[in-house]
Design an enzyme around this catalytic site. Sequence first.
Site, mmCIF file in Angstrom:
data_model
loop_
_atom_site.group_PDB
_atom_site.id
_atom_site.type_symbol
_atom_site.label_atom_id
_atom_site.label_comp_id
_atom_site.label_asym_id
_atom_site.label_seq_id
_atom_site.Cartn_x
_atom_site.Cartn_y
_atom_site.Cartn_z
ATOM 1 N N GLU A 192 117.679 10.700 71.295
ATOM 2 C CA GLU A 192 116.642 11.370 71.998
ATOM 3 C C GLU A 192 115.455 11.607 70.901
ATOM 4 O O GLU A 192 115.213 12.820 70.572
ATOM 5 C CB GLU A 192 117.144 12.898 72.425
ATOM 6 C CG GLU A 192 118.226 12.724 73.387
ATOM 7 C CD GLU A 192 118.725 14.188 73.719
ATOM 8 O OE1 GLU A 192 118.460 14.847 73.014
ATOM 9 O OE2 GLU A 192 119.566 14.196 74.689
ATOM 10 N N GLU A 252 125.146 10.779 77.672
ATOM 11 C CA GLU A 252 125.551 12.500 77.676
ATOM 12 C C GLU A 252 125.270 13.003 78.793
ATOM 13 O O GLU A 252 124.212 12.828 79.511
ATOM 14 C CB GLU A 252 124.756 13.230 76.580
ATOM 15 C CG GLU A 252 125.049 12.706 75.207
ATOM 16 C CD GLU A 252 123.951 13.727 73.928
ATOM 17 O OE1 GLU A 252 123.470 14.563 74.474
ATOM 18 O OE2 GLU A 252 123.966 13.375 73.137
#
Length: 425
Positions: free
Chosen positions: A105, A311
């Site tokens: 990310e 995730e």
Amino acid sequence: FPPSHPTGYTVDFYRFSVSWARILPNGFANEVSEDGLQYYKNLTQALIDNGIEPVVTIYHWDHPQILEDLGGWTNELMVEWYTDYARVIFEELGPMVKTFITMNEPKISCENGYNSTTAAAPGKVLENMGHYLCVHNSLKAHATAYHLYDDEFRATQQGQIGMLASATGWVPGDNVTEESIEQHFQFDCGWIMHPIYVGDYPEIVKTRVANISALENYPFSRLPEFSQEWIEYINGTTDFFGLNHYTSVMPIFDTAEELGIYTRDSGIIKSTNSSWSTSSAFWIYVLPEGFGNVLRMIRDQYNNPPLYVFENGYPDSGELEDYERISYHYEYISEMLTAINDDGCNVMAYTIWSLLDNFEWNAGYTELYGIISVDFNSSDRTRSAKLSTSWWQEVISTRTLQDVPSNSTRLDSVTEGQKDVQNAK
């Protein structure tokens, strides 16, 4: 989940992150910690010995302090330093690892680290451009590490390597339009993945940041520009689309811009509704429809790449009877299966966040995502099973998506409404 495993509960893979400082204590490859390497070698081998594939994230937001003192991700030399670090990982863990994630990310770590003082280290606000420099250098570092693996390690290690991006979904609402959705997606996810899958930043991102920078009297755009050589070098540098997804919003245009007031580069307000089901994290709402919207957008924008959900999770306050967490996973997996089976989305794997309760950056231990409870007040960090532990055991052992138990229903009696999850692992 391999049904042949003697316990019947073994997962296909386990994702973990390597700490740069644990491997290279002073940040550079001239000093390698053999103890640090051995820890990760032991973990990797233990997974393999138990029939579990290790999935390794090379960088998950932490680097040695000396590198930050030298400018961190705002310094282009981080590209070289990160690549040296990645080489050590490929050399030492690569023979045992078949899937590498270069970075976790970068949008979130760069925005929180270099355009905010509250969310994550290093907590700097740098003239509303530090996050752009950070992403720019992160993409260069990712691409350089990808080419390193491709040129020197892929032939012998036969693995895959890719980028991991976050994406906030969207749901319908007043003033939510196709145009506002597109603009939201490009600033949220396209900023990271468009250079990798298409080449260069999305046009809307380049144009808006340049125009607003000019209005602010900057003699340049706060968004750095890639040279043609870098555009070509970054383009195509991934073997899969890594996705982290938790929640959704209603993206609407900021009407203040009609008055010539520009308060955000994206021009998007992420509106929410007080009626939505929420969690212990103020920003996570339970909106599974948005998950499917993200999967279909990625399919359409990037030619339906192999996609790994790395995730997806629900935080609460640590209750053992975590019905809401089970419901969240049930609804999100159901939405994912629809995207796979009805819409042709090329989803290869699904990963929960997380196996254990853990420390959540600026939220500390107030937001607990684990399907296994950890007592952080205990010196030995005692583990306890939650209700979701048993639910996941049923899902894994049967390879079917189990119904959500009611408060009066024994988990082992839940047998109806099963869905095939063979294709979703």
